[in-house]
Enzyme design. Structure first.
Site, PDB file in Angstrom:
ATOM      1  N   ASN A 178      10.332   5.024  22.570  1.00  0.00           N
ATOM      2  CA  ASN A 178       9.682   4.113  23.510  1.00  0.00           C
ATOM      3  C   ASN A 178       9.634   2.714  22.913  1.00  0.00           C
ATOM      4  O   ASN A 178       9.487   2.532  21.695  1.00  0.00           O
ATOM      5  CB  ASN A 178       8.299   4.609  23.945  1.00  0.00           C
ATOM      6  CG  ASN A 178       7.345   4.911  22.817  1.00  0.00           C
ATOM      7  OD1 ASN A 178       7.753   5.266  21.715  1.00  0.00           O
ATOM      8  ND2 ASN A 178       6.061   4.786  23.079  1.00  0.00           N
ATOM      9  N   ILE A 179       9.815   1.738  23.787  1.00  0.00           N
ATOM     10  CA  ILE A 179       9.846   0.330  23.384  1.00  0.00           C
ATOM     11  C   ILE A 179       8.881  -0.405  24.307  1.00  0.00           C
ATOM     12  O   ILE A 179       9.187  -0.615  25.488  1.00  0.00           O
ATOM     13  CB  ILE A 179      11.271  -0.251  23.503  1.00  0.00           C
ATOM     14  CG1 ILE A 179      12.270   0.595  22.692  1.00  0.00           C
ATOM     15  CG2 ILE A 179      11.292  -1.714  23.042  1.00  0.00           C
ATOM     16  CD1 ILE A 179      13.734   0.249  22.945  1.00  0.00           C
ATOM     17  N   GLU A 217      12.875   8.554  26.773  1.00  0.00           N
ATOM     18  CA  GLU A 217      13.907   9.268  27.542  1.00  0.00           C
ATOM     19  C   GLU A 217      14.861   8.299  28.215  1.00  0.00           C
ATOM     20  O   GLU A 217      16.079   8.500  28.234  1.00  0.00           O
ATOM     21  CB  GLU A 217      13.254  10.151  28.608  1.00  0.00           C
ATOM     22  CG  GLU A 217      12.361  11.248  28.061  1.00  0.00           C
ATOM     23  CD  GLU A 217      10.905  10.809  27.901  1.00  0.00           C
ATOM     24  OE1 GLU A 217      10.645   9.639  27.535  1.00  0.00           O
ATOM     25  OE2 GLU A 217      10.014  11.644  28.145  1.00  0.00           O
ATOM     26  N   CYS A 233       7.617  11.351  31.814  1.00  0.00           N
ATOM     27  CA  CYS A 233       6.836  10.779  32.913  1.00  0.00           C
ATOM     28  C   CYS A 233       7.643  10.851  34.205  1.00  0.00           C
ATOM     29  O   CYS A 233       8.849  11.148  34.203  1.00  0.00           O
ATOM     30  CB  CYS A 233       6.452   9.333  32.594  1.00  0.00           C
ATOM     31  SG  CYS A 233       7.785   8.148  32.858  1.00  0.00           S
ATOM     32  N   CYS A 267      10.833   8.694  34.351  1.00  0.00           N
ATOM     33  CA  CYS A 267      11.940   9.244  33.553  1.00  0.00           C
ATOM     34  C   CYS A 267      12.548  10.468  34.237  1.00  0.00           C
ATOM     35  O   CYS A 267      13.766  10.663  34.192  1.00  0.00           O
ATOM     36  CB  CYS A 267      11.476   9.591  32.146  1.00  0.00           C
ATOM     37  SG  CYS A 267      11.201   8.116  31.149  1.00  0.00           S
TER      38      CYS A 267
HETATM   39  N1  THU Z   1       6.148   7.502  26.933  1.00  0.00           N
HETATM   40  C1  THU Z   1       7.425   7.877  26.662  1.00  0.00           C
HETATM   41  O1  THU Z   1       8.168   7.198  25.940  1.00  0.00           O
HETATM   42  N2  THU Z   1       7.872   9.039  27.203  1.00  0.00           N
HETATM   43  C2  THU Z   1       7.099   9.908  27.913  1.00  0.00           C
HETATM   44  O2  THU Z   1       7.596  10.943  28.325  1.00  0.00           O
HETATM   45  C3  THU Z   1       5.688   9.614  28.177  1.00  0.00           C
HETATM   46  C4  THU Z   1       5.242   8.244  27.801  1.00  0.00           C
HETATM   47  C5  THU Z   1       5.646   6.277  26.313  1.00  0.00           C
HETATM   48  C6  THU Z   1       5.402   5.126  27.230  1.00  0.00           C
HETATM   49  C7  THU Z   1       4.373   4.326  26.437  1.00  0.00           C
HETATM   50  O3  THU Z   1       5.059   3.505  25.509  1.00  0.00           O
HETATM   51  C8  THU Z   1       3.608   5.383  25.667  1.00  0.00           C
HETATM   52  O4  THU Z   1       4.410   6.552  25.686  1.00  0.00           O
HETATM   53  C9  THU Z   1       2.230   5.699  26.233  1.00  0.00           C
HETATM   54  O5  THU Z   1       2.308   5.982  27.580  1.00  0.00           O
END
Ligand code: THU
Length: 141
Positions: A48-49, A61, A97, A100
């Site tokens: 995640n970025i 994802e 989420c 995604c």
């Molecule tokens: N996030 C993801 O990268 N993937 C997921 O499946 C759920 C949420 C990230 C988004 C945000 O940067 C952090 O997790 C908190 O929501």
């Protein structure tokens, strides 16, 4: 049903944990890693970025998916996802989420195997069709 062996799944989970180390998550402090396996056996990883304006944030994802698609790879069999607050081990698995799920559906359809892992030995698997039933996709347009 995934065609991968348990060892191959564990390799994918390891790649997701490795990718999680690159997470940029100063706002949520929740670090996520993903490893997406293409039909020809290649692995594309993502983290995640986050962004100060919040909405431009990319989940792990989608980072992995867009890396692959931008390199011309569009067919996938499995994705491993791992997430936890930084420095912690999660009790819950991290499920993709809704955004995604929709982004993955565009390329993968119902069949993608989603591996949601706490550790290499402790994971839950569901198909994307189970996670996003009755989806809207290219077939509807
Ligand atoms: N996030 C993801 O990268 N993937 C997921 O499946 C759920 C949420 C990230 C988004 C945000 O940067 C952090 O997790 C908190 O929501």
């Amino acid at each position: 049903m995934s065609a991968l062996t348990r060892e191959e799944k564990q390799t994918l989970i390891r790649a997701a944990f490795e990718a999680r180390k690159q997470a940029v998550a100063p706002y949520s402090c929740f670090a996520v890693g993903a490893a997406l396996r293409s039909a020809d056996g290649r692995v594309f990883t993502g983290c995640n970025i986050e962004n100060a304006a919040l909405t431009p944030t990319s989940c792990a994802e989608r980072t992995a998916l867009f890396k692959a698609v931008s390199e011309g790879v569009t067919r996938f069999t499995d994705i491993a996802v791992v997430g936890a607050r930084m420095g912690e081990v999660n009790e819950l698995v991290t499920a993709p989420c809704g955004v995604c799920r929709q982004a993955l559906y565009e390329f993968c359809g119902d069949g993608l195997n989603v591996i949601m892992a706490r550790t290499e030995d402790d994971y839950i698997e569901r198909t994307l069709g189970e996670l996003l039933p009755f989806a809207f996709g290219p077939q509807n347009i």
